[in-house]
Design a protein around this motif. Structure first.
Motif, PDB file in Angstrom:
ATOM      1  N   ASP A  23       5.018  -7.681  -1.615  1.00  0.00           N
ATOM      2  CA  ASP A  23       4.467  -6.709  -0.664  1.00  0.00           C
ATOM      3  C   ASP A  23       3.425  -5.816  -1.339  1.00  0.00           C
ATOM      4  O   ASP A  23       2.334  -5.589  -0.793  1.00  0.00           O
ATOM      5  CB  ASP A  23       5.572  -5.836  -0.069  1.00  0.00           C
ATOM      6  N   LEU A  24       3.769  -5.328  -2.530  1.00  0.00           N
ATOM      7  CA  LEU A  24       2.830  -4.461  -3.239  1.00  0.00           C
ATOM      8  C   LEU A  24       1.584  -5.243  -3.654  1.00  0.00           C
ATOM      9  O   LEU A  24       0.463  -4.738  -3.549  1.00  0.00           O
ATOM     10  CB  LEU A  24       3.513  -3.827  -4.461  1.00  0.00           C
ATOM     11  N   LEU A  55      -0.648  -5.509  -0.621  1.00  0.00           N
ATOM     12  CA  LEU A  55      -1.292  -4.223  -0.324  1.00  0.00           C
ATOM     13  C   LEU A  55      -2.454  -3.949  -1.278  1.00  0.00           C
ATOM     14  O   LEU A  55      -3.547  -3.561  -0.849  1.00  0.00           O
ATOM     15  CB  LEU A  55      -0.266  -3.086  -0.411  1.00  0.00           C
ATOM     16  N   GLU A 110      -2.782   6.149   2.923  1.00  0.00           N
ATOM     17  CA  GLU A 110      -1.753   5.339   3.582  1.00  0.00           C
ATOM     18  C   GLU A 110      -1.054   4.432   2.565  1.00  0.00           C
ATOM     19  O   GLU A 110       0.170   4.296   2.583  1.00  0.00           O
ATOM     20  CB  GLU A 110      -2.386   4.500   4.687  1.00  0.00           C
ATOM     21  N   LEU A 111      -1.817   3.832   1.693  1.00  0.00           N
ATOM     22  CA  LEU A 111      -1.250   2.961   0.667  1.00  0.00           C
ATOM     23  C   LEU A 111      -0.350   3.759  -0.273  1.00  0.00           C
ATOM     24  O   LEU A 111       0.742   3.303  -0.642  1.00  0.00           O
ATOM     25  CB  LEU A 111      -2.372   2.268  -0.105  1.00  0.00           C
ATOM     26  N   ARG A 145       2.872   4.298   1.354  1.00  0.00           N
ATOM     27  CA  ARG A 145       3.657   3.054   1.395  1.00  0.00           C
ATOM     28  C   ARG A 145       4.449   2.828   0.108  1.00  0.00           C
ATOM     29  O   ARG A 145       5.464   2.150   0.113  1.00  0.00           O
ATOM     30  CB  ARG A 145       2.762   1.840   1.647  1.00  0.00           C
ATOM     31  N   ASN A 202       6.285   4.807  -1.243  1.00  0.00           N
ATOM     32  CA  ASN A 202       7.587   5.464  -1.078  1.00  0.00           C
ATOM     33  C   ASN A 202       8.475   4.771  -0.058  1.00  0.00           C
ATOM     34  O   ASN A 202       9.603   5.205   0.165  1.00  0.00           O
ATOM     35  CB  ASN A 202       7.384   6.924  -0.679  1.00  0.00           C
ATOM     36  N   ASP A 203       7.979   3.713   0.581  1.00  0.00           N
ATOM     37  CA  ASP A 203       8.769   2.989   1.580  1.00  0.00           C
ATOM     38  C   ASP A 203       9.984   2.332   0.948  1.00  0.00           C
ATOM     39  O   ASP A 203       9.967   1.952  -0.235  1.00  0.00           O
ATOM     40  CB  ASP A 203       7.930   1.899   2.265  1.00  0.00           C
ATOM     41  N   GLU A 225      11.039  -0.598   1.384  1.00  0.00           N
ATOM     42  CA  GLU A 225      10.794  -1.984   0.976  1.00  0.00           C
ATOM     43  C   GLU A 225      10.375  -2.079  -0.485  1.00  0.00           C
ATOM     44  O   GLU A 225      10.588  -3.100  -1.131  1.00  0.00           O
ATOM     45  CB  GLU A 225       9.690  -2.644   1.828  1.00  0.00           C
TER      46      GLU A 225
END
Length: 146
Positions: free
Chosen positions: A14-15, A18, A106-107, A110, A112-113, A115
């Motif tokens: 995921d990272l 992104l 926004e990134l 993310r 800190n999400d 996932e």
């Protein structure tokens, strides 16, 4: 290599996606600018993101997985849409910098999400390198927008 990803493999992937998208967005934004110094600045950020993407890709492979491939058609459509607003802007460079700034904020959020929390133990340094680079880029963008 397994077909089902672990939490760590999924978070790394995921990272990676992104950061890779961010790199592509910076490359596309630099291509829209006529002002050489502004384009060079964005190209420098593109290179920094590529370094991060490469590190993430190696980490994914070390976890016995393969990184996902971005959907090129979807990305092309997104970049086309992103290119319209700066065309209408009075100051194209400023508009592009603001868009990049919003995307990086926004990134950063993310990171800190939930996932990506699987990375906090095994790949914390890599996640923190991403955070640091995003924070530095946001500071540089803010400086250029003054």
């Amino acid at each position: 290599m397994t077909l089902i990803r672990t939490d760590i493999q999924a978070a790394l992937n995921d990272l990676f996606m992104l950061i890779s998208r961010s790199e592509e967005d910076y490359r596309a934004a630099a291509g829209q600018l006529e002002e050489k110094s502004a384009a060079n600045f964005l190209n420098t950020i593109t290179k920094r993101r590529q370094v991060l993407a490469d590190k993430l890709e190696r980490a994914i492979r070390a976890e016995d997985s393969l990184p996902s491939e971005p959907d090129r058609d979807l990305k092309a459509g997104e970049q086309l849409l992103q290119s319209f607003a700066p065309l209408m802007a009075e100051d194209k460079t400023k508009e592009i910098f603001k868009k990049r700034q919003d995307a990086d904020r926004e990134l950063l959020a993310r990171l800190n999400d939930d996932e990506l929390s699987a990375l906090d133990k095994s790949h914390k340094a890599l996640k923190e390198a991403c955070r640091t680079q995003l924070e530095e880029t946001l500071a540089e963008l803010a400086q250029r927008l003054r």
